[in-house]
Design a protein around this motif. Structure first.
Motif, PDB file in Angstrom:
ATOM      1  N   ARG A  72      12.745  -1.577 -11.387  1.00  0.00           N
ATOM      2  CA  ARG A  72      11.348  -1.975 -11.551  1.00  0.00           C
ATOM      3  C   ARG A  72      10.526  -1.553 -10.325  1.00  0.00           C
ATOM      4  NH1 ARG A  72      12.247  -6.787 -12.930  1.00  0.00           N
ATOM      5  NH2 ARG A  72      11.905  -7.854 -10.932  1.00  0.00           N
ATOM      6  N   GLY A  73      11.115  -1.633  -9.152  1.00  0.00           N
ATOM      7  CA  GLY A  73      10.418  -1.208  -7.936  1.00  0.00           C
ATOM      8  C   GLY A  73      10.126   0.283  -7.945  1.00  0.00           C
ATOM      9  N   LYS A  74      11.101   1.063  -8.444  1.00  0.00           N
ATOM     10  CA  LYS A  74      10.893   2.509  -8.524  1.00  0.00           C
ATOM     11  C   LYS A  74       9.765   2.849  -9.492  1.00  0.00           C
ATOM     12  CE  LYS A  74      14.644   5.028  -8.811  1.00  0.00           C
ATOM     13  NZ  LYS A  74      15.995   5.489  -9.237  1.00  0.00           N
ATOM     14  N   ILE A  75       9.747   2.141 -10.631  1.00  0.00           N
ATOM     15  CA  ILE A  75       8.663   2.377 -11.608  1.00  0.00           C
ATOM     16  C   ILE A  75       7.305   2.014 -11.005  1.00  0.00           C
ATOM     17  CG2 ILE A  75       7.695   1.615 -13.807  1.00  0.00           C
ATOM     18  CD1 ILE A  75      10.618   1.245 -14.784  1.00  0.00           C
ATOM     19  N   GLN A  76       7.285   0.870 -10.321  1.00  0.00           N
ATOM     20  CA  GLN A  76       6.033   0.428  -9.686  1.00  0.00           C
ATOM     21  C   GLN A  76       5.571   1.429  -8.623  1.00  0.00           C
ATOM     22  OE1 GLN A  76       6.364  -3.402  -7.795  1.00  0.00           O
ATOM     23  NE2 GLN A  76       4.131  -3.688  -7.691  1.00  0.00           N
ATOM     24  N   ALA A  77       6.496   1.956  -7.842  1.00  0.00           N
ATOM     25  CA  ALA A  77       6.163   2.930  -6.798  1.00  0.00           C
ATOM     26  C   ALA A  77       5.572   4.197  -7.410  1.00  0.00           C
ATOM     27  CB  ALA A  77       7.403   3.258  -5.984  1.00  0.00           C
ATOM     28  N   LYS A  78       6.170   4.676  -8.503  1.00  0.00           N
ATOM     29  CA  LYS A  78       5.650   5.871  -9.173  1.00  0.00           C
ATOM     30  C   LYS A  78       4.237   5.645  -9.701  1.00  0.00           C
ATOM     31  CE  LYS A  78      10.161   7.664 -10.679  1.00  0.00           C
ATOM     32  NZ  LYS A  78      11.005   7.964 -11.860  1.00  0.00           N
ATOM     33  N   LYS A  79       4.020   4.478 -10.280  1.00  0.00           N
ATOM     34  CA  LYS A  79       2.687   4.175 -10.824  1.00  0.00           C
ATOM     35  C   LYS A  79       1.633   4.129  -9.713  1.00  0.00           C
ATOM     36  CE  LYS A  79       4.047   1.720 -15.034  1.00  0.00           C
ATOM     37  NZ  LYS A  79       3.996   0.448 -15.788  1.00  0.00           N
ATOM     38  N   TYR A  80       2.016   3.537  -8.585  1.00  0.00           N
ATOM     39  CA  TYR A  80       1.082   3.508  -7.455  1.00  0.00           C
ATOM     40  C   TYR A  80       0.729   4.937  -7.007  1.00  0.00           C
ATOM     41  CZ  TYR A  80       1.041  -1.512  -6.393  1.00  0.00           C
ATOM     42  OH  TYR A  80       0.822  -2.866  -6.431  1.00  0.00           O
ATOM     43  N   LEU A  81       1.760   5.767  -6.872  1.00  0.00           N
ATOM     44  CA  LEU A  81       1.529   7.138  -6.423  1.00  0.00           C
ATOM     45  C   LEU A  81       0.689   7.922  -7.429  1.00  0.00           C
ATOM     46  CD1 LEU A  81       5.040   7.986  -4.945  1.00  0.00           C
ATOM     47  CD2 LEU A  81       2.952   7.482  -3.685  1.00  0.00           C
ATOM     48  N   ASP A  82       0.972   7.717  -8.726  1.00  0.00           N
ATOM     49  CA  ASP A  82       0.169   8.389  -9.763  1.00  0.00           C
ATOM     50  C   ASP A  82      -1.294   7.950  -9.684  1.00  0.00           C
ATOM     51  OD1 ASP A  82       2.230   9.885 -10.798  1.00  0.00           O
ATOM     52  OD2 ASP A  82       2.785   8.400 -12.315  1.00  0.00           O
ATOM     53  N   SER A  83      -1.509   6.662  -9.451  1.00  0.00           N
ATOM     54  CA  SER A  83      -2.888   6.157  -9.378  1.00  0.00           C
ATOM     55  C   SER A  83      -3.616   6.729  -8.159  1.00  0.00           C
ATOM     56  CB  SER A  83      -2.897   4.624  -9.317  1.00  0.00           C
ATOM     57  OG  SER A  83      -2.392   4.154  -8.077  1.00  0.00           O
ATOM     58  N   TYR A  84      -2.871   6.911  -7.053  1.00  0.00           N
ATOM     59  CA  TYR A  84      -3.497   7.479  -5.861  1.00  0.00           C
ATOM     60  C   TYR A  84      -3.894   8.943  -6.106  1.00  0.00           C
ATOM     61  CZ  TYR A  84      -1.280   3.432  -3.634  1.00  0.00           C
ATOM     62  OH  TYR A  84      -0.880   2.167  -3.308  1.00  0.00           O
ATOM     63  N   ILE A  85      -2.997   9.687  -6.770  1.00  0.00           N
ATOM     64  CA  ILE A  85      -3.306  11.087  -7.080  1.00  0.00           C
ATOM     65  C   ILE A  85      -4.509  11.182  -8.011  1.00  0.00           C
ATOM     66  CG2 ILE A  85      -2.444  13.160  -8.245  1.00  0.00           C
ATOM     67  CD1 ILE A  85       0.375  12.353  -7.244  1.00  0.00           C
ATOM     68  N   GLU A  86      -4.546  10.297  -9.002  1.00  0.00           N
ATOM     69  CA  GLU A  86      -5.686  10.288  -9.934  1.00  0.00           C
ATOM     70  C   GLU A  86      -6.990   9.950  -9.210  1.00  0.00           C
ATOM     71  OE1 GLU A  86      -7.068   8.086 -14.103  1.00  0.00           O
ATOM     72  OE2 GLU A  86      -5.166   7.565 -13.140  1.00  0.00           O
ATOM     73  N   GLN A  87      -6.942   8.990  -8.297  1.00  0.00           N
ATOM     74  CA  GLN A  87      -8.134   8.631  -7.522  1.00  0.00           C
ATOM     75  C   GLN A  87      -8.614   9.805  -6.663  1.00  0.00           C
ATOM     76  OE1 GLN A  87      -7.881   4.842  -5.356  1.00  0.00           O
ATOM     77  NE2 GLN A  87      -6.376   4.136  -6.868  1.00  0.00           N
ATOM     78  N   ILE A  88      -7.674  10.528  -6.077  1.00  0.00           N
ATOM     79  CA  ILE A  88      -8.049  11.678  -5.251  1.00  0.00           C
ATOM     80  C   ILE A  88      -8.755  12.727  -6.102  1.00  0.00           C
ATOM     81  CG2 ILE A  88      -7.129  13.631  -3.933  1.00  0.00           C
ATOM     82  CD1 ILE A  88      -4.958  11.743  -2.890  1.00  0.00           C
ATOM     83  N   ASN A  89      -8.200  13.016  -7.290  1.00  0.00           N
ATOM     84  CA  ASN A  89      -8.824  14.012  -8.177  1.00  0.00           C
ATOM     85  C   ASN A  89     -10.221  13.576  -8.606  1.00  0.00           C
ATOM     86  OD1 ASN A  89      -6.779  16.011  -8.304  1.00  0.00           O
ATOM     87  ND2 ASN A  89      -5.589  14.728  -9.708  1.00  0.00           N
ATOM     88  N   GLU A  90     -10.360  12.323  -8.981  1.00  0.00           N
ATOM     89  CA  GLU A  90     -11.665  11.816  -9.406  1.00  0.00           C
ATOM     90  C   GLU A  90     -12.664  11.834  -8.252  1.00  0.00           C
ATOM     91  OE1 GLU A  90     -10.906   7.968 -10.955  1.00  0.00           O
ATOM     92  OE2 GLU A  90     -10.185   8.702 -12.904  1.00  0.00           O
TER      93      GLU A  90
END
Length: 254
Positions: A72-90
């Motif tokens: 669950r921690g690994k999934i949460q970490a991936k989601k955080y990183l994906d959200s950061y990448i999406e924020q950077i693009n936006e």
């Protein structure tokens, strides 16, 4: 949000941290410290995204659930990183749009200032032409006044000796009558000529001086407007240059 490093470099770092999650021998504690440092480098220490990574739990004191907590921690970490990448693009898309809009605004403002400057210069040239015409008119009037003065002075050059030379051969009675008549005519003509000349001269001088004052005032206003527009144009150019420099730096970083 503010990026401290170029967009592509930031995404590359986050993608690398994301790929490390699924490798064999993944060490959560080391990974968390590295990722937190990376987030501080990308977004700055005052952006607390790094604290979200710090809050992720990869272990549990209870062995029967430790495996599920780890996954669950690994999934949460991936989601955080994906959200950061999406924020950077936006963020970069919004920033790009704002930069383009700002660039268009400065270009239009610069164009407007140039148009206003040309209008003021044209108006100033027109006023200058009118002033030159007025000065020519004044010179012509001065020449005319000079001629009038010369013609008037000719009457004052008639002396008693000249008059006596003209009438010395006349009988006494006729000489006295002619002498009196000539002086009367000369005096009256002189008075009328002088009065007309002075009135005309004063009127012309007043009108010309009024026009000169008006033209001087208009010229001063035009000069002030030109100076103001030139100052605004210089300031605007400095803003555009500053904007272009920042844009070049951003592109270079990319």
């Amino acid at each position: 949000m503010e990026l401290k490093i170029p967009k592509d470099k930031a995404i590359e770092i986050l993608e690398k941290r994301k790929s490390e999650i699924d490798i064999i021998g993944f060490e959560p504690r080391v990974w968390k410290h590295t990722t937190e440092d990376n987030l501080k480098e990308i977004f700055g220490g005052l952006d607390f995204k790094w604290s979200q990574i710090n809050s992720i739990s990869f272990s549990s004191p209870y062995s029967e659930v430790s495996s599920s907590v780890f996954e669950r921690g690994k999934i949460q970490a991936k989601k955080y990183l994906d959200s950061y990448i999406e924020q950077i693009n936006e963020f970069t898309e919004i920033q790009k749009s704002l930069d383009e809009e700002k660039e268009r605004f400065f270009e239009q403002e610069n164009k407007n200032l140039k148009t206003q400057l040309m209008e003021v210069i044209s108006s100033s040239n027109k006023k200058l032409g009118e002033r030159n015409e007025l000065l020519s008119e004044i010179n012509a009037k001065n020449i005319e006044i000079k001629k009038l003065k010369e013609n008037t002075v000719q009457l004052t050059e008639i002396t008693l000796n000249k008059l006596f030379g003209l009438i010395k051969n006349l009988p006494i009675g006729q000489a006295i009558g002619l002498f009196s008549a000539l002086f009367g005519i000369i005096g009256f003509s002189y008075w009328i000529g002088t009065t007309i000349k002075e009135n005309s001269f004063l009127k012309n001088e007043y009108e010309l001086q009024t026009k000169i004052n008006e033209l001087k005032l208009d010229e001063q206003k035009s000069d002030n407007n030109i100076y103001k527009l030139k100052t605004e144009n210089i300031n605007l150019k400095k803003e555009i240059e500053k904007f272009d420099i920042n844009k070049v730096k951003t592109n270079a970083n990319k």
